[in-house]
Design an enzyme around this catalytic site. Structure first.
Site, PDB file in Angstrom:
ATOM      1  N   HIS A   1       0.826  -1.209   0.000  1.00 22.78           N
ATOM      2  CA  HIS A   1       0.000   0.000   0.000  1.00 22.78           C
ATOM      3  C   HIS A   1       0.865   1.266   0.000  1.00 22.78           C
ATOM      4  O   HIS A   1       0.621   2.189  -0.787  1.00 22.78           O
ATOM      5  CB  HIS A   1      -0.913   0.007   1.226  1.00 22.78           C
ATOM      6  CG  HIS A   1      -1.756   1.238   1.330  1.00 22.78           C
ATOM      7  ND1 HIS A   1      -2.850   1.466   0.521  1.00 22.78           N
ATOM      8  CD2 HIS A   1      -1.657   2.329   2.132  1.00 22.78           C
ATOM      9  CE1 HIS A   1      -3.392   2.629   0.816  1.00 22.78           C
ATOM     10  NE2 HIS A   1      -2.691   3.183   1.799  1.00 22.78           N
TER      11      HIS A   1
ATOM     12  N   HIS B   1       1.229   4.763  -2.699  1.00 19.93           N
ATOM     13  CA  HIS B   1       1.487   6.183  -2.415  1.00 19.93           C
ATOM     14  C   HIS B   1       2.742   6.757  -3.067  1.00 19.93           C
ATOM     15  O   HIS B   1       2.738   7.914  -3.513  1.00 19.93           O
ATOM     16  CB  HIS B   1       1.614   6.389  -0.902  1.00 19.93           C
ATOM     17  CG  HIS B   1       0.301   6.418  -0.180  1.00 19.93           C
ATOM     18  ND1 HIS B   1      -0.581   7.467  -0.266  1.00 19.93           N
ATOM     19  CD2 HIS B   1      -0.275   5.519   0.664  1.00 19.93           C
ATOM     20  CE1 HIS B   1      -1.649   7.229   0.481  1.00 19.93           C
ATOM     21  NE2 HIS B   1      -1.493   6.042   1.059  1.00 19.93           N
TER      22      HIS B   1
ATOM     23  N   GLU C   1      -6.543   8.514  -1.167  1.00 24.43           N
ATOM     24  CA  GLU C   1      -6.635   7.069  -0.958  1.00 24.43           C
ATOM     25  C   GLU C   1      -7.435   6.356  -2.052  1.00 24.43           C
ATOM     26  O   GLU C   1      -7.034   5.288  -2.507  1.00 24.43           O
ATOM     27  CB  GLU C   1      -7.262   6.769   0.408  1.00 24.43           C
ATOM     28  CG  GLU C   1      -6.355   7.053   1.589  1.00 24.43           C
ATOM     29  CD  GLU C   1      -5.179   6.081   1.702  1.00 24.43           C
ATOM     30  OE1 GLU C   1      -5.076   5.136   0.887  1.00 24.43           O
ATOM     31  OE2 GLU C   1      -4.363   6.292   2.604  1.00 24.43           O
TER      32      GLU C   1
ATOM     33  N   SER D   1      -3.118  -0.514  -4.723  1.00 20.10           N
ATOM     34  CA  SER D   1      -2.460  -1.569  -3.940  1.00 20.10           C
ATOM     35  C   SER D   1      -3.362  -2.703  -3.488  1.00 20.10           C
ATOM     36  O   SER D   1      -2.878  -3.719  -3.033  1.00 20.10           O
ATOM     37  CB  SER D   1      -1.826  -0.941  -2.689  1.00 20.10           C
ATOM     38  OG  SER D   1      -2.810  -0.316  -1.880  1.00 20.10           O
TER      39      SER D   1
END
Length: 227
Positions: free
Chosen positions: A159, A164, A204, A223
């Site tokens: 993730h 990110h 997100e 992710s």
């Protein structure tokens, strides 16, 4: 759900609860805790402790990375894809081994003056957003449980890194993230929750349109393809 992926208001220190696929796996919990504890005494400007990932962890990274990559290339927005490809070209992202947080930190510092801080689990919304104000992203260093390779109820390196990191190579994305963080400084709990909601539905799980096609830029989409 705002209580996962680094934005929890309750039980902020640990996402390994009874809904986690590794909750009953004693070996996984032990290994996760060993990695997490390496961040306990970290102070900004310190060298981020190196993690000696084992063969099983690197094998899981390789499997997830190579399975996700075609989907990322097909559905990612142009900024995400450009940065993802640069991370590969510059040797930061490799499918053969898990990157080290220190290497990523130095790369981002040079490119966009963005920093990374290792953490051992989920933070409160306030803690998480406050760090963004100082151009700092808090990142875990452990990998998800192998039984659920394409979903995690808590932030892990898939993730953090695949989701990110490519976006933190985009100057506009960095500036927007920092401004959200600045708004959280000294804000009431209600305002922090509202900022967290904006963060959730953009950084997100954000989606955009490119030539009339839907493309993701949100880290949660990148992710966790089982979302």
């Amino acid at each position: 759900d705002l209580n996962s992926m680094g934005l929890s208001l309750q039980n902020p220190s640990d996402g390994l609860n009874n809904h986690h696929p590794g909750f009953k796996d004693v070996n996984y919990k032990s290994r996760r805790n060993i990695i997490a504890e390496k961040s306990n005494n970290y102070k900004m400007l310190d060298t981020i402790p190196k993690i000696e990932y084992d063969n099983q962890e690197n094998k899981l990274w390789n499997f997830i990375y190579n399975t996700l990559k075609p989907k990322l290339l097909k559905f990612g927005n142009k900024e995400y894809l450009e940065n993802f490809k640069n991370l590969e070209k510059d040797g930061i992202f490799k499918d053969s081994e898990i990157p080290q947080l220190e290497d990523i930190k130095n790369y981002l510092l040079f490119k966009t003056n963005w920093r990374l801080k290792p953490v051992n689990g989920i933070l409160s919304q306030r803690e998480y957003l406050n760090c963004l104000a100082f151009r700092t992203f808090c990142s875990t260093q452990y990998i998800r449980h192998e039984s659920k390779p394409f979903y995690t109820p808590e932030p892990d390196i898939i993730h953090e890194f695949i989701g990110h990191i490519p976006n933190f190579l985009d100057p506009v994305f960095c500036d927007v993230s920092q401004k959200l963080g600045l708004l959280s400084l000294g804000a009431s709990d209600r305002v922090v929750k509202l900022i967290g909601a904006v963060y959730w539905f953009t950084i997100e799980f954000g989606v955009t349109k490119e030539e009339n096609e839907s493309k993701f830029y949100g880290a949660g989409i990148a992710s966790s393809s089982d979302e």
